[in-house]
Structure formats: C-alpha cells, structure tokens
Design an enzyme around this catalytic site. Structure first.
Site, short mmCIF file in Angstrom:
data_model
loop_
_atom_site.label_atom_id
_atom_site.label_comp_id
_atom_site.label_asym_id
_atom_site.label_seq_id
_atom_site.Cartn_x
_atom_site.Cartn_y
_atom_site.Cartn_z
N LYS A 187 0.85 -1.20 0.00
CA LYS A 187 0.00 0.00 0.00
C LYS A 187 0.88 1.24 0.00
CE LYS A 187 -2.89 2.66 3.21
NZ LYS A 187 -3.52 2.67 4.56
N ASP A 211 -2.52 10.66 3.38
CA ASP A 211 -3.90 10.22 3.59
C ASP A 211 -4.64 11.19 4.49
OD1 ASP A 211 -6.26 8.84 3.71
OD2 ASP A 211 -5.55 7.40 5.21
N LYS A 254 -10.10 12.70 8.23
CA LYS A 254 -9.53 12.32 9.52
C LYS A 254 -9.52 13.53 10.46
CE LYS A 254 -6.23 8.88 7.72
NZ LYS A 254 -6.67 7.74 8.52
N ASP A 256 1.89 6.76 5.30
CA ASP A 256 0.90 5.75 4.93
C ASP A 256 1.28 4.97 3.68
OD1 ASP A 256 -1.42 4.47 5.77
OD2 ASP A 256 -2.75 5.73 4.57
N ASP A 313 -11.96 6.89 3.77
CA ASP A 313 -10.76 6.68 4.56
C ASP A 313 -10.35 5.20 4.60
OD1 ASP A 313 -8.60 7.50 6.10
OD2 ASP A 313 -9.68 7.25 8.00
N GLU A 359 -9.10 3.51 2.18
CA GLU A 359 -8.57 3.63 0.82
C GLU A 359 -7.44 2.67 0.51
OE1 GLU A 359 -5.45 4.91 2.99
OE2 GLU A 359 -7.50 5.60 3.32
N ARG A 377 -7.08 -0.49 1.15
CA ARG A 377 -7.61 -1.75 0.60
C ARG A 377 -8.08 -1.56 -0.84
NH1 ARG A 377 -11.99 -1.87 5.34
NH2 ARG A 377 -10.10 -1.04 6.32
#
Length: 321
Positions: A87, A92, A99, A110, A169, A171, A173
């Site tokens: 990933k 993010d 968030k 991230d 959020d 994201e 996956r």
C-alpha cells in the site's frame, strides 16, 4: 543496509516532496544496472484502459496522479514468482471522510507498505537472489478535492466486481484490490503477500509489538511466521472469520469497503482484500499499522523503522532455488 536507508528516507520524507510520481523517481534509480531486474510503471491512462476503477477512485480527489511501480526480478529459471504488493498512500487525509486534524501529519507514512516491498526487492536483487519475485508499489494520494469519491459511490475493480464506498478513509484496501488483480493476471504468482498500514484496529489488538498476519493459506502463513522469527519483524496471526463476509455485505455492490458497526476492523479489512484477490492463488496480508514507527535502538531508530525489508528478504530466501 542500503535498502533500509532508502525505505526509512522515503517514509520520513514530507508529502509536499513525496507523491506517487516522485516516489517512483526516487526509488527507481536504486535498481539501475542491477542484473535480471526490470522496472515498469503504470500511469493513470494505463489504469483506465485496464479498468482499475478502485485505485483511481482513491486518486481522483488529488491533482497528483496515481502510479503503480513494478519491480520484476528473475533470478531463477521459469519458476512462478513470489509477489509482494504494498500500500502506497503518499498522504492520507481520509478524503471526504476526513480524519481528525490532530496527528494527521503522521499520514505522510501511509506508504510504508509500498516502501517496504520495494526495499525488500532492492535487498534481494542486490545480493543476486536465486529466485523470481515481483514487488509492486500501489501509489496514490487521498485528498478531499472537488472530484473526490463520496461515501455511497460505487466503483468497479479490474476484475469486474463492484465496491460500495462507505468510507473514503478505507482507501488502502482499494488500491491493493486492483494491484493484486493486475499481478495475478500478469504474472501468475506462486504466492502473493500484501503489506499495508491498513487499520488502526490492528494497533488496538496487537499494540506496537506485532504486525497482524492474515492468510487463507496455512503453508504461506507458516513461511511468514518463520521469516518473522528469523528477521525480527514480528507478526501475530489473526483470524479471517466467515462472519466478516456478512459484515462487509452491500445491498448495491458486491462488497462494501467498510462498515459503520464496531467490531473486528483489521479482520474486515483483510477480508475485503481477500475477497477481491482471486483464488486459488495463495494469499496473505500483513497489517503493519502498529509497527510503522520506531523506538531508539541501534537497529530501530526514532522515526520509520523500515518494517518489512528484513521480513521479506528472509521470506525470499526461503523461496530461493
């Protein structure tokens, strides 16, 4: 050591300097001139042509376009490769599902999963590993721009299945779903392992001592557990319970990307990725969200520890011929 340095520097770099295109520009030269190694980069035009609606739904709120970086290393004959897919969310915000502001600066890290798999590939390629492997960084920036995905949107993945977006959020996956499908279609791997800072829930379960390991293949899980013990990058296996399928059901798509109900957040995230990763490919997922920050020791300095490089370098050794 060079691989660990590259990974730690990438993770620690601020996101005004680190975005999908610049990640590629910084990581790609490390592979220049290495025997048996080829680097390929997919841009958004490639992704649209292949129907990668899942990763594109993450990047569409940002003016920084997505990229998928593939390191293809051939150190054996014609054996099916081991695939490592990380990933790579270069920042993010959570997108429309924004968030909280406190601590958001840490979201520059991230993309630690993508950095980890690229670092492991560099380490193995530099030592001339007698194995075939594929390392993939699925790179996007998740921003709440005017074209950003909305909760309630439905997008179609590369394999044709549909996803209802409950939370923008969730994201990481989403980018892994298309990257996994691409790798399986293109390279027919012997096994596929994901590495991702996927959920805060895994930190609630395991703290900062272990990454969470999820697997639908016991033999692959055993390889990863053995590699973890030898490398020092610790994992703890967690369940993929059948009830997660009901938790992630959608009335308007094949699966939802999240749920508003409390429960096994890390397991549900893992189920989502597994649902969109075609069988019978042996598949495992490592949620490293709890172990992506270091302490203060000779091998784990303050800041990014470079988790995954040693783990996957050891895993690759186990596949060498």
């Amino acid at each position: 050591v060079d691989a660990m340095r590259l990974v730690r520097n990438l993770i620690s770099l601020p996101s005004n300097l680190k975005y999908p295109e610049s990640f590629v520009a910084m990581a790609r030269p490390a592979f220049d001139g290495l025997p048996n190694t080829r680097v390929t980069v997919l841009d958004e035009a490639d992704m649209r042509w292949m129907g990668m609606g899942s990763i594109l739904s993450v990047s569409q709120g940002s003016n920084r376009p997505a990229r998928i970086m593939i390191v293809d290393y051939r150190g054996a004959s014609d054996a099916a490769p081991l695939a490592l897919v990380g990933k790579g969310i270069t920042f993010d915000t959570g997108g429309i599902s924004l968030k909280p502001g406190a601590g958001m600066q840490a979201m520059r890290g991230d993309m630690a999963g993508a950095a980890g798999v690229i670092g492991a590939a560099l380490s193995a390629a530099r030592r001339g590993a007698k194995v075939n492997f594929i390392a993939v960084a699925a790179l996007a920036e998740n921003m709440p721009g005017p074209n950003a995905s909305r909760p309630g949107d439905v997008v179609r993945t590369m394999n044709g299945r549909t996803i209802e977006i409950i939370s923008t959020d969730a994201e990481g996956r989403m980018v892994l779903a298309d990257a996994n499908q691409y790798v399986i279609d293109r390279y027919k791997p012997a096994a596929l392992v994901n590495l991702a800072t996927l959920t805060g829930a895994v930190t609630t379960a395991l703290g900062d001592d272990y990454a969470g390991l999820f697997a639908r293949d016991d033999a692959l899980a055993a390889r990863l557990e053995a590699a973890a013990k030898l490398s020092g990058d610790a994992v703890w296996r967690l369940p993929l319970h059948p009830s997660y399928a009901d938790d992630m059901a959608s009335p308007i798509a094949d699966i939802a990307n999240a749920t508003t109900a409390s429960g096994a957040g890390a397991g549900r995230g893992a189920h989502f990725i597994g649902f969109l990763t075609p069988e019978p490919t042996p598949w495992a997922h490592i949620d490293m969200a709890g172990v992506d920050e270091g302490g203060d020791s000779p091998t784990t300095p303050k800041g990014a520890p470079g988790y995954g490089v040693r783990l996957f370098d050891e895993l690759i050794r186990g596949y060498e011929q």
